[in-house]
Every structure is written in C-alpha cells, then in structure tokens.
Design an enzyme around this catalytic site. Structure first.
Site, short mmCIF file in Angstrom:
data_model
loop_
_atom_site.label_atom_id
_atom_site.label_comp_id
_atom_site.label_asym_id
_atom_site.label_seq_id
_atom_site.Cartn_x
_atom_site.Cartn_y
_atom_site.Cartn_z
N TRP A 20 6.90 -7.84 10.64
CA TRP A 20 5.89 -6.68 9.56
C TRP A 20 5.45 -7.19 8.99
O TRP A 20 5.00 -6.94 7.53
CB TRP A 20 6.31 -5.22 8.57
CG TRP A 20 8.05 -5.66 8.41
CD1 TRP A 20 8.02 -6.01 7.16
CD2 TRP A 20 9.13 -5.18 9.44
NE1 TRP A 20 9.39 -6.25 7.46
CE2 TRP A 20 10.31 -5.70 8.14
CE3 TRP A 20 9.21 -4.44 10.57
CZ2 TRP A 20 11.96 -5.65 8.57
CZ3 TRP A 20 10.45 -5.31 10.76
CH2 TRP A 20 11.71 -5.68 9.92
N ARG A 21 5.78 -8.84 8.49
CA ARG A 21 5.40 -9.89 7.55
C ARG A 21 3.99 -10.29 7.51
O ARG A 21 3.41 -10.36 6.56
CB ARG A 21 6.14 -10.47 7.45
CG ARG A 21 7.82 -10.31 6.32
CD ARG A 21 7.77 -10.93 5.50
NE ARG A 21 9.16 -10.65 4.97
CZ ARG A 21 9.98 -11.21 4.58
NH1 ARG A 21 10.37 -11.89 5.39
NH2 ARG A 21 10.99 -10.33 3.57
N GLU A 33 8.47 0.51 6.18
CA GLU A 33 8.85 0.13 4.40
C GLU A 33 9.88 1.77 4.87
O GLU A 33 10.96 1.83 4.47
CB GLU A 33 8.08 0.39 3.50
CG GLU A 33 7.26 -0.73 3.26
CD GLU A 33 8.76 -1.60 2.72
OE1 GLU A 33 9.45 -0.62 2.61
OE2 GLU A 33 8.55 -2.98 2.97
N GLN A 38 17.32 2.67 3.18
CA GLN A 38 18.85 3.29 2.72
C GLN A 38 19.46 2.57 4.60
O GLN A 38 20.33 2.48 4.67
CB GLN A 38 19.35 4.70 3.11
CG GLN A 38 18.22 5.31 2.25
CD GLN A 38 18.66 5.28 0.29
OE1 GLN A 38 20.25 4.65 0.80
NE2 GLN A 38 18.19 5.90 -0.06
N LEU A 76 19.49 6.77 12.93
CA LEU A 76 19.59 6.10 11.93
C LEU A 76 20.13 6.66 10.74
O LEU A 76 19.57 6.65 9.90
CB LEU A 76 17.72 5.82 11.89
CG LEU A 76 17.39 4.66 11.42
CD1 LEU A 76 18.07 3.08 11.73
CD2 LEU A 76 15.81 4.80 11.48
N GLY A 77 20.43 7.72 10.54
CA GLY A 77 20.65 8.70 9.45
C GLY A 77 19.36 8.95 9.04
O GLY A 77 18.71 8.66 8.51
N TYR A 116 7.87 3.79 -5.36
CA TYR A 116 8.68 2.63 -4.65
C TYR A 116 7.65 2.27 -2.99
O TYR A 116 6.98 0.76 -3.03
CB TYR A 116 9.95 1.95 -3.72
CG TYR A 116 10.06 0.96 -3.01
CD1 TYR A 116 9.98 -0.10 -3.25
CD2 TYR A 116 10.27 1.81 -1.34
CE1 TYR A 116 10.72 -1.57 -2.55
CE2 TYR A 116 10.20 0.53 -0.75
CZ TYR A 116 10.79 -0.77 -1.16
OH TYR A 116 10.47 -1.66 -0.22
N ASP A 134 12.80 -2.65 -5.74
CA ASP A 134 13.81 -1.58 -5.03
C ASP A 134 15.54 -2.61 -5.83
O ASP A 134 15.41 -2.64 -6.00
CB ASP A 134 13.88 -2.15 -3.66
CG ASP A 134 14.11 -3.36 -3.53
OD1 ASP A 134 13.70 -3.95 -4.40
OD2 ASP A 134 14.14 -3.87 -2.10
N CYS A 195 25.04 -18.47 -6.13
CA CYS A 195 24.35 -19.10 -6.80
C CYS A 195 23.95 -20.50 -6.93
O CYS A 195 23.86 -21.60 -7.41
CB CYS A 195 25.08 -19.02 -8.01
SG CYS A 195 25.22 -17.41 -8.10
S1 SF4 Z 1 21.94 -18.45 -9.72
FE1 SF4 Z 1 23.04 -16.41 -8.85
S2 SF4 Z 1 22.80 -14.48 -10.06
FE2 SF4 Z 1 21.47 -15.90 -10.83
S3 SF4 Z 1 19.76 -15.45 -9.57
FE3 SF4 Z 1 20.76 -17.08 -8.54
S4 SF4 Z 1 21.75 -15.94 -6.76
FE4 SF4 Z 1 21.29 -14.77 -8.53
#
Ligand code: SF4
Length: 349
Positions: A20-21, A33, A38, A76-77, A116, A134, A195
């Site tokens: 769908w992209r 969508e 969920q 699918l609920g 949304y 979202d 991160c």
């Molecule tokens: S550093 Fe971590 S918490 Fe901050 S936006 Fe990037 S992935 Fe998210």
C-alpha cells in the site's frame, strides 16, 4: 539538526516495501489503514492481500454480503471494523459514484473513518497537508521532545496534535507522515528502541535524560470487564447447533454456540440445573464432556469461555432458534476465533 530532513533520509533507506506504500489509490490505502488498526503488519498483510484480491475496487466491496466480509475478516478481531467497511464502501458507491474521496473533509464524514484515518488517506493519496497522529507518532514525539504530558488526556491529545502539525513537511506531507510512523514502528519502538543507531539521538531529549523507557506517559483509565460465557455443544456427530449473535454485543452477527452468560464461573453440573439452562434445553440435560475454560482477551473485556458437550432430551422442541450446521460447512460461516479454534481442535483430533 533538522528532524524532518533526518527522518526523510532514514525513511528512504530503511522503509519496508509494503503493497500500500507505492500507490495513491485511496481505496487501497483505506483498505490497508482499516485492516492495520490495532493490528501488526505481519498479521494484517495476508488479510489485506485477500481483501484486495476478492474486492479489487470499492464497487466490488460494496457488492459483498456482511457474512462474506465477516468470514474474510475472521481471526483479525475488532469485527466492527469489517462491518463498518462494508457500510463505507456502499456509502462511497451511493454518494461518490464509486470514486473513493481523497479530501479530508469528505473522508471524515464516511462511516468508520475517524480523524487519524482521514488524515492518513488524504495525505497519502493527494498529499493534503494533514498531520497523522497514531500511537507511533505519539511515542516518537514524546521521546524526542521529552514530553511528560500523558498522551490520552484531552490536554495531551491537543498538545501532541499541535506539535505534529507544526512539524509537518507540508510540501511532502504523505511521505513525512509515512516516515514518522515507520520510524516509530521500526526504530523508536515501544520496547528496546534502537537509540544507538538513531539518526536523531543527539537532539533527542529522552535519550539525553535517560527517560526513553518511561515515555510516553499514559493514564490508566480503562476498567476491564470480566465475562463468563458457558457454551453448549449439541452435536449428533456430523453437525452441531450454532447460534447467530445479535448486533448489540461483541462479535455482532457472527456465529457462536448456544450460550448462557453467568456473572462468575459455574461448574458444568451446577450450570445444567439452572432454570435458564432448562429453558434452553429441557429438564433432562446430560453432560457428555466438559472442557477447561479458556480466556480470550479483548481490549475492554476478558472472556472466560467454558465448553460443555451435552445430550438434549429426545424430541425437545425448543431448539429452532439455533442453526444446524454440518461439520463440513463450518468453514463457510464467520465465527469468533475462540469458537473456531475450539471446534477445529475438537473435530480434527
Ligand atoms: S534516540 Fe531513541 S528515543 Fe530518541 S528518537 Fe531515537 S530511537 Fe527514539
């Protein structure tokens, strides 16, 4: 560091290839969508493919029966989504001559389409400058800006929507929205976000303050209701009695088994002596087997389902309200997952 630029760069290199992209067909985007609400992409993708194959356009969808849609939706609920989709498809055919609208103000008036979804369809299909917010977007914004406002309060919702709108790349709103959602789904995940490889970590407040795991904040408001469903299996070895549910409760218009709901758990032997059970099946109900109760978790309800196979007195006349279904035809009707897996196990073992 420009967040939108970094995000766009990250998205172009890392986005998943999803059917769908690469389209601006509002019908296809709408289908994806609603199915993905969920629902995880891996779970929703086969449903999306099946729906698109069976109903390649909105007119084909509008011509389906509710039973067909529910059957295709089975497993699918949140079945109201499937029912509402049929209403939406019919509304698009009657009010828009079968051409799926792409403007937010038109979309928001369709059945089952909220803010949304209207923002997603309008920005993805016609690049309308609408910010999509979202769960992924709430999480990314809460962490990146280090916001301690709960995301499910009126104040929080207003704050996050305002922020998403301020950040929106209005020239490329569709791509910006998709990138932000994908970033939340793939990198800034609810648990264990990546991160260390995040391109915006140097300007992320939660990363700097070591508060990534505690954001976003959410107020606990939902009270879970516990319900006890006692299901009766009445079978002659080749067929069984099924019950078509009404439309005022969960699993509306789907098929389950004859059932008595009780305020708490009740043992099978006690259950068949209840006046309500005798009213359903007569005075002399015999227990053939009973099966351990299973728990089925819905968003606001926990269902405890007990299954009891019974023998009904010969000639008992009051069973007409149920539908007799041959074992071989069980795959043709839509039923909740808990019923389907119980019967599937029972018949195939
Ligand atoms: S550093 Fe971590 S918490 Fe901050 S936006 Fe990037 S992935 Fe998210």
């Amino acid at each position: 560091m420009n967040f939108a630029n970094e995000l766009s760069r990250w998205y172009n290199t890392n986005k998943r290839s999803l059917p769908w992209r690469d389209t601006n067909d509002a019908y296809v985007i709408w289908l994806s969508e609603i199915i993905l609400q969920q629902t995880r992409v891996e779970q929703g993708l086969p449903y999306f493919n099946r729906f698109l194959e069976k109903y390649p356009d909105v007119r084909a969808f509008a011509g389906a029966s509710e039973d067909e849609v529910l059957k295709l939706w089975q497993g699918l609920g949140y079945y109201s989504r499937g029912r509402n989709m049929l209403k939406t498809a019919r509304q698009v055919v009657s009010e828009y001559n079968g051409v799926f609208p792409v403007k937010y103000e038109q979309l928001i008036k369709l059945k089952g389409i909220g803010e949304y979804t209207a923002a997603a369809i309008s920005s993805f299909s016609s690049n309308e400058a609408r910010a999509v917010v979202d769960g992924n977007v709430y999480r990314v914004l809460a962490r990146y800006f280090g916001i301690n406002e709960p995301i499910n309060t009126t104040r929080g919702i207003k704050l996050f929507r305002g922020l998403a709108d301020d950040m929106l790349d209005r020239e490329h709103s569709g791509q910006h929205n998709q990138a932000l959602m994908e970033f939340g789904a793939m990198l800034c995940k609810p648990k264990k976000p990546d991160c260390s490889i995040c391109p915006v970590r140097l300007s992320c407040i939660a990363y700097r303050d070591d508060s990534v795991a505690s954001l976003p904040l959410k107020l606990k408001t939902v009270k879970i209701k516990e319900r006890h469903f006692n299901y009766f299996l009445v079978s002659d070895g080749q067929s069984l009695l099924m019950n078509k549910r009404g439309d005022n409760d969960i699993w509306a218009n789907m098929y389950d088994l004859p059932m008595l709901e009780t305020p708490g758990a009740v043992q099978a032997e006690v259950l068949i002596e209840l006046p309500e059970a005798k009213e359903l099946f007569g005075e002399d109900i015999g227990i053939k087997s009973s099966y351990l109760a299973r728990k089925h978790v819905l968003t606001h309800q926990h269902i405890y389902a007990q299954f009891i196979q019974i023998a009904v007195p010969a000639g008992y006349q009051h069973l007409q309200k149920y539908t007799r279904v041959e074992f071989g035809d069980l795959d043709k009707i839509a039923m909740p997952k808990i019923i389907y897996s119980f019967l599937n196990n029972l018949i195939n073992t």
